[in-house]
Design a protein around this motif. Structure first.
Motif, mmCIF file in Angstrom:
data_model
loop_
_atom_site.group_PDB
_atom_site.id
_atom_site.type_symbol
_atom_site.label_atom_id
_atom_site.label_comp_id
_atom_site.label_asym_id
_atom_site.label_seq_id
_atom_site.Cartn_x
_atom_site.Cartn_y
_atom_site.Cartn_z
ATOM 1 N N ALA A 176 0.827 -1.213 0.000
ATOM 2 C CA ALA A 176 0.000 0.000 0.000
ATOM 3 C C ALA A 176 0.857 1.257 0.000
ATOM 4 O O ALA A 176 0.528 2.254 -0.665
ATOM 5 C CB ALA A 176 -0.921 -0.014 1.224
ATOM 6 N N VAL A 177 1.973 1.258 0.726
ATOM 7 C CA VAL A 177 2.871 2.411 0.745
ATOM 8 C C VAL A 177 3.534 2.609 -0.611
ATOM 9 O O VAL A 177 3.703 3.741 -1.084
ATOM 10 C CB VAL A 177 3.924 2.243 1.865
ATOM 11 C CG1 VAL A 177 5.004 3.313 1.755
ATOM 12 C CG2 VAL A 177 3.250 2.291 3.229
ATOM 13 N N ALA A 178 3.914 1.497 -1.254
ATOM 14 C CA ALA A 178 4.591 1.603 -2.548
ATOM 15 C C ALA A 178 3.649 2.100 -3.644
ATOM 16 O O ALA A 178 4.072 2.783 -4.578
ATOM 17 C CB ALA A 178 5.176 0.235 -2.934
ATOM 18 N N ASP A 184 -7.299 -0.739 -3.075
ATOM 19 C CA ASP A 184 -8.694 -0.787 -2.629
ATOM 20 C C ASP A 184 -8.643 -0.798 -1.111
ATOM 21 O O ASP A 184 -8.492 -1.852 -0.473
ATOM 22 C CB ASP A 184 -9.377 -2.047 -3.165
ATOM 23 C CG ASP A 184 -10.848 -2.109 -2.779
ATOM 24 O OD1 ASP A 184 -11.281 -1.275 -1.949
ATOM 25 O OD2 ASP A 184 -11.549 -3.008 -3.284
ATOM 26 N N TYR A 185 -8.748 0.385 -0.505
ATOM 27 C CA TYR A 185 -8.506 0.502 0.927
ATOM 28 C C TYR A 185 -9.581 -0.207 1.765
ATOM 29 O O TYR A 185 -9.322 -0.653 2.872
ATOM 30 C CB TYR A 185 -8.389 1.975 1.321
ATOM 31 C CG TYR A 185 -7.076 2.568 0.893
ATOM 32 C CD1 TYR A 185 -5.917 2.333 1.617
ATOM 33 C CD2 TYR A 185 -6.989 3.336 -0.267
ATOM 34 C CE1 TYR A 185 -4.709 2.875 1.222
ATOM 35 C CE2 TYR A 185 -5.782 3.878 -0.682
ATOM 36 C CZ TYR A 185 -4.632 3.638 0.070
ATOM 37 O OH TYR A 185 -3.427 4.154 -0.338
ATOM 38 N N GLY A 186 -10.768 -0.302 1.237
ATOM 39 C CA GLY A 186 -11.797 -1.060 1.957
ATOM 40 C C GLY A 186 -11.415 -2.532 2.070
ATOM 41 O O GLY A 186 -11.527 -3.145 3.142
ATOM 42 N N ARG A 187 -10.948 -3.091 0.958
ATOM 43 C CA ARG A 187 -10.532 -4.495 0.960
ATOM 44 C C ARG A 187 -9.263 -4.672 1.795
ATOM 45 O O ARG A 187 -9.102 -5.677 2.508
ATOM 46 C CB ARG A 187 -10.287 -4.961 -0.468
ATOM 47 C CG ARG A 187 -9.902 -6.428 -0.589
ATOM 48 C CD ARG A 187 -9.941 -6.860 -2.044
ATOM 49 N NE ARG A 187 -9.560 -8.248 -2.200
ATOM 50 C CZ ARG A 187 -8.309 -8.664 -2.411
ATOM 51 N NH1 ARG A 187 -7.340 -7.748 -2.510
ATOM 52 N NH2 ARG A 187 -8.033 -9.946 -2.524
ATOM 53 N N LEU A 188 -8.360 -3.678 1.716
ATOM 54 C CA LEU A 188 -7.119 -3.754 2.492
ATOM 55 C C LEU A 188 -7.407 -3.763 3.988
ATOM 56 O O LEU A 188 -6.848 -4.572 4.739
ATOM 57 C CB LEU A 188 -6.215 -2.573 2.137
ATOM 58 C CG LEU A 188 -4.924 -2.445 2.954
ATOM 59 C CD1 LEU A 188 -4.027 -3.655 2.736
ATOM 60 C CD2 LEU A 188 -4.181 -1.149 2.585
ATOM 61 N N VAL A 189 -8.300 -2.863 4.421
ATOM 62 C CA VAL A 189 -8.636 -2.819 5.846
ATOM 63 C C VAL A 189 -9.289 -4.123 6.287
ATOM 64 O O VAL A 189 -9.027 -4.639 7.384
ATOM 65 C CB VAL A 189 -9.558 -1.614 6.131
ATOM 66 C CG1 VAL A 189 -10.103 -1.685 7.555
ATOM 67 C CG2 VAL A 189 -8.805 -0.309 5.919
ATOM 68 N N SER A 190 -10.146 -4.679 5.418
ATOM 69 C CA SER A 190 -10.808 -5.942 5.757
ATOM 70 C C SER A 190 -9.783 -7.074 5.913
ATOM 71 O O SER A 190 -9.865 -7.875 6.851
ATOM 72 C CB SER A 190 -11.832 -6.283 4.673
ATOM 73 O OG SER A 190 -12.417 -7.541 4.932
ATOM 74 N N ARG A 191 -8.822 -7.136 5.004
ATOM 75 C CA ARG A 191 -7.799 -8.192 5.088
ATOM 76 C C ARG A 191 -6.905 -7.983 6.308
ATOM 77 O O ARG A 191 -6.514 -8.939 6.969
ATOM 78 C CB ARG A 191 -6.973 -8.200 3.809
ATOM 79 C CG ARG A 191 -7.737 -8.661 2.570
ATOM 80 C CD ARG A 191 -6.849 -8.648 1.352
ATOM 81 N NE ARG A 191 -5.714 -9.560 1.522
ATOM 82 C CZ ARG A 191 -4.676 -9.607 0.687
ATOM 83 N NH1 ARG A 191 -4.618 -8.755 -0.342
ATOM 84 N NH2 ARG A 191 -3.708 -10.469 0.898
ATOM 85 N N LEU A 192 -6.574 -6.724 6.600
ATOM 86 C CA LEU A 192 -5.753 -6.456 7.787
ATOM 87 C C LEU A 192 -6.501 -6.845 9.062
ATOM 88 O O LEU A 192 -5.918 -7.397 9.998
ATOM 89 C CB LEU A 192 -5.364 -4.976 7.828
ATOM 90 C CG LEU A 192 -4.283 -4.527 6.851
ATOM 91 C CD1 LEU A 192 -4.116 -3.006 6.909
ATOM 92 C CD2 LEU A 192 -2.952 -5.210 7.151
#
Length: 375
Positions: A176-178, A184-192
């Motif tokens: 995400a930083v790169a 897809d920040y919604g999906r990223l937050v869900s996976r985290l």
């Protein structure tokens, strides 16, 4: 043989066990010889105390009783000295032969104290106190080695399991930083969140294991059948989703146990049976009731279909060992943290019960939990 330092508060060793046995043997021989000579000495007191030569002047001079007793005393000193020397020499040899197995056990114990657990004493010969001690010590070494190996696997697996969620979270954050615009920040937050929850679940399970091993649970009379019905209803939807036919026959089974822990035990067994079943057409059966083979105990049985087990069933209760070995399931819905049966085994031990795992001939597993019944 290197000297072993004395423990604090213990007096330094003066005589070895071999020397003590030698002195005991020598003293026994000396006392037995002395008693024999005393008996002979007392018997000679009945010899007539007058010159026997006076009865027959032509006969040679015959020793009188004082002469015989004086000669006996001189000979006795020599004989007792020889008996003492023989007792010391023979006692030293006999004691060394008798204590040789103990020396073998001592050497094995020192190797074990240095951290080597792969050796065994292995005494041969007729069964006696030393061979029983040797067999007991070898069994202890075998159990210690199994426990040590399991502890090493636990440490390695726990490190891997706890590190994996952190590594996955870091990878997703690095990506995400790169490329912040392509995420897809919604999906990223869900996976985290999912990854973080997995780490929390593992930590909670480890804390539960630690508590079970050190703190005895509060117990009260309860019916295992009621807990089984509740657990069955909890997993019924998941079993239907996976196509597993679930049947239950919970008969009254009064036990003295902890409500929360025994419910966790049944749930873990049912979840394990559902998630490690056949992809389609599987089945699961649960029963409770009196143990038919052991009066005074209750029996909980969970039987499921499934593929043949690739590992020995006695290792399934090891932490982080899944039914497919150390490899996690590819399907996230079937994936567990590998502590279900480990927690079950700890709960069974805390309730003074017995856990038996038996692989079914066609695949799958049968789990039997025997617990003390309430009269």
């Amino acid at each position: 043989m290197p000297a072993v330092p004395a423990r604090p508060g213990r007096r330094p060793r003066r005589l070895t066990a071999r020397m003590k046995l030698t002195l005991t043997y020598a003293l026994f021989v000396f006392v037995a010889g002395s008693l024999s000579l005393v008996v002979v000495y007392l018997a000679l007191r009945f010899v007539p105390d007058y010159p026997l030569g006076d009865l027959n002047p032509q006969a040679a001079a015959v020793a009188t009783r004082p002469d015989i007793l004086q000669a006996l005393v001189k000979a006795s000193g020599v004989v007792l000295l020889l008996l003492a020397l023989i007792g010391l020499g023979a006692g030293w040899l006999i004691a060394g032969r008798v204590l040789r197995p103990l020396q073998d056990i001592t050497r094995a114990a020192r190797r074990a104290a240095d951290g080597s657990l792969d050796h065994r004493v292995g005494l041969t010969g007729p069964r006696d106190e030393f061979t029983e001690l040797s067999d007991t010590f070898d069994d202890m070494l075998a159990r210690l080695q199994r426990s040590f190996d399991a502890q090493q696997r636990f440490a390695a697996n726990a490190s891997h399991e706890l590190r994996t969620p952190l590594a996955v979270s870091r990878t997703m954050l690095d990506v995400a930083v790169a490329d912040p615009d392509g995420q897809d920040y919604g999906r990223l937050v869900s996976r985290l969140r999912e990854t973080n929850q997995r780490g929390i679940d593992i930590t909670d399970a480890l804390l539960q294991l630690s508590a079970l091993d050190h703190t005895p649970p509060a117990r009260e009379p309860l019916d295992l059948a009621g807990l089984a019905r509740s657990a069955v209803e909890t997993v019924r939807e998941e079993a239907g989703t996976r196509g597993v036919a679930l049947s239950a026959d919970p008969r009254p089974a009064l036990v003295d146990g902890n409500d929360v822990l025994l419910r966790q035990l049944v749930l873990n067994l049912l979840h394990n049976a559902v998630r490690h079943n056949l992809p389609t057409g599987g089945s699961l059966a649960l029963t409770t009731g009196p143990d038919p083979l052991r009066p005074g105990r209750t029996l909980l049985t969970v039987t499921n279909t499934g593929p043949p087990l690739p590992v020995a069933v006695d290792r399934l209760t090891e932490p982080f060992l899944r039914g497919s070995g150390r490899v996690a399931e590819k399907d996230p819905t079937r994936r567990g943290h590998g502590l279900g049966l480990t927690i079950v085994a700890s709960i069974v031990r805390a309730h003074h019960g017995d856990l038996d795992l038996t692989p079914n001939p066609g695949g799958g597993l049968t789990v039997r939990v025997s617990l003390p019944a309430v009269e």
